[in-house]
Design a protein around this motif. Structure first.
Motif, short mmCIF file in Angstrom:
data_model
loop_
_atom_site.label_atom_id
_atom_site.label_comp_id
_atom_site.label_asym_id
_atom_site.label_seq_id
_atom_site.Cartn_x
_atom_site.Cartn_y
_atom_site.Cartn_z
N ALA A 1 15.98 -25.12 15.92
CA ALA A 1 16.29 -26.38 15.24
C ALA A 1 16.83 -27.43 16.19
O ALA A 1 16.85 -28.63 15.85
CB ALA A 1 17.31 -26.13 14.12
N CYS B 1 19.16 -22.26 8.64
CA CYS B 1 19.53 -21.26 9.64
C CYS B 1 20.28 -20.14 8.94
O CYS B 1 21.24 -20.38 8.20
CB CYS B 1 20.41 -21.88 10.73
SG CYS B 1 19.61 -23.23 11.63
N ASP C 1 17.60 -19.20 15.23
CA ASP C 1 17.31 -20.28 14.29
C ASP C 1 17.88 -21.60 14.79
O ASP C 1 17.24 -22.66 14.69
CB ASP C 1 17.91 -19.95 12.92
CG ASP C 1 17.18 -18.82 12.22
OD1 ASP C 1 16.17 -18.34 12.76
OD2 ASP C 1 17.62 -18.40 11.13
N ARG D 1 16.37 -28.18 7.93
CA ARG D 1 16.26 -26.93 8.69
C ARG D 1 17.26 -25.94 8.13
O ARG D 1 18.44 -26.28 7.91
CB ARG D 1 16.54 -27.18 10.17
CG ARG D 1 15.63 -28.20 10.82
CD ARG D 1 14.17 -27.82 10.74
NE ARG D 1 13.90 -26.61 11.47
CZ ARG D 1 13.32 -26.58 12.67
NH1 ARG D 1 12.96 -27.71 13.26
NH2 ARG D 1 13.07 -25.44 13.27
#
Length: 353
Positions: free
Chosen positions: A195, A226, A191, A224
């Motif tokens: 990003a 994560c 993730d 974003r």
């Protein structure tokens, strides 16, 4: 084709693992026409030589390949067919990863709780640190937490740590804004890599603790999310605290060292450190080494590494020079940037034969 070599559609379907209705569909689409169609009854018959194509067609459809791509694979030679398969798999994997991330974002928003601020950081600095430190992470299916980045914030600084048990990489960042809150968690490395480009293009990003993850926010950009990884991340602090005394140091130019490592045959490397030089040679001693000028202290030393341990540790260093803190031939080596001390990688040597 002689009638004795033909099979009715039901028998052919059992032979290749397709249903009669699927065979009719593929016949009508032109992918697998029958060998013979009775002009009076319309019954379809197939030849034994069509089994391989029918089986390949079934397997391609089982991996969700669309009909135009199936047709292209069946018509291609082995090399082109392999390339088309790789392209399809990459697309499927990418779509699955995007679905996982999207589901995590939706799941995090279901609770409706606002994020709790952790720290504000300069975007380009954070992106560099993420990529540098994650080079020491591991893709071990038995210990998935090692694929993550450990983030620890105490309000005054943010530390990033990753390890694959042979390397341990850590970097400390100073927040760019007001002090945040204490927080710790292991964030999914995939993730964060996804990003990183958006983080790099943002002058300032804010990290917020969210349910089951962290949210990365930047002005004018979509947030974003994560995910956090389950499992206990190895406690690296006792490892760092228990390191033996540094008995010698070598400071060497980074790029020549990387080139010497890349040109070596084999998967193990030996460093001979003495008299103002670092000599890079194969661990088995089968060919002469590459001597590199260096500033050295301490006694002469020969130390061996797996290339996959040493090369990423050196390549992630910041600046033109790297400093090696040495603890004997079997002790861990600390690899630092000679002009930037906030990125540190610990590399474990391999035993001498």
């Amino acid at each position: 084709m002689p009638n004795s070599e033909l099979m009715p559609i039901g028998a052919f379907a059992r032979r290749c693992g397709l249903t009669p209705s699927a065979l009719r569909f593929y016949a009508d689409s032109g992918l697998l026409p029958p060998a013979e169609v009775d002009p009076l009854t319309g019954y379809r018959s197939y030849g034994a030589g069509q089994v391989a194509r029918a089986t390949a067609l079934r397997r391609l459809r089982e991996i969700a390949m669309p009909l135009p791509a199936v047709e292209a694979v069946l018509a291609a030679g082995p090399e082109e067919a392999s390339r088309l398969l790789d392209a399809h798999v990459a697309k499927v994997v990418g779509g699955a990863a995007a679905a996982v991330r999207g589901a995590a974002v939706v799941r995090a928003s279901l609770g409706g709780a606002p994020g709790v601020p952790i720290a504000a950081l300069k975007g380009p600095v954070l992106a560099d640190a993420v990529e540098q430190v994650l080079s020491a992470s591991a893709g071990d299916p038995e210990t998935p937490v090692l694929a993550g980045l450990r983030i620890e914030a105490d309000g005054e600084e943010v530390s990033l740590t990753a390890t694959d048990r042979y390397r341990l990489c850590t970097r400390t960042l100073v927040p760019a804004g007001a002090p945040g809150r204490a927080w710790a968690g292991t964030v999914d490395g995939g993730d964060l890599r996804a990003a990183a480009p958006a983080i790099r293009r943002s002058p300032l990003v804010r990290l917020e603790a969210a349910p089951h993850g962290i949210r990365i926010r930047a002005a004018g950009r979509e947030d974003r999310y994560c995910r956090l990884l389950a499992g206990e991340f190895p406690d690296h602090r006792p490892v760092l605290a228990s390191l033996g005394e540094v008995t010698g140091r070598a400071t060497v130019a980074k790029e020549p060292l990387l080139r010497a490592l890349e040109e070596l045959p084999g998967d193990r490397v030996a460093l001979h450190i003495a008299d103002g030089a670092v000599d890079v040679r194969p661990a088995d001693g089968g060919r002469p080494g590459t001597p590199l000028p260096a500033t050295t202290t301490g006694g002469a030393l020969r130390i061996r590494f797996e290339l996959t341990t040493l090369h990423p540790a050196v390549s992630g260093a910041i600046g033109p020079d790297v400093m090696l803190d040495l603890r004997g031939h079997d002790g861990p080596v600390t690899i630092r940037s000679a002009d930037r001390g906030d990125l540190t990688t610990l590399a474990m040597p391999v035993p001498a034969p």
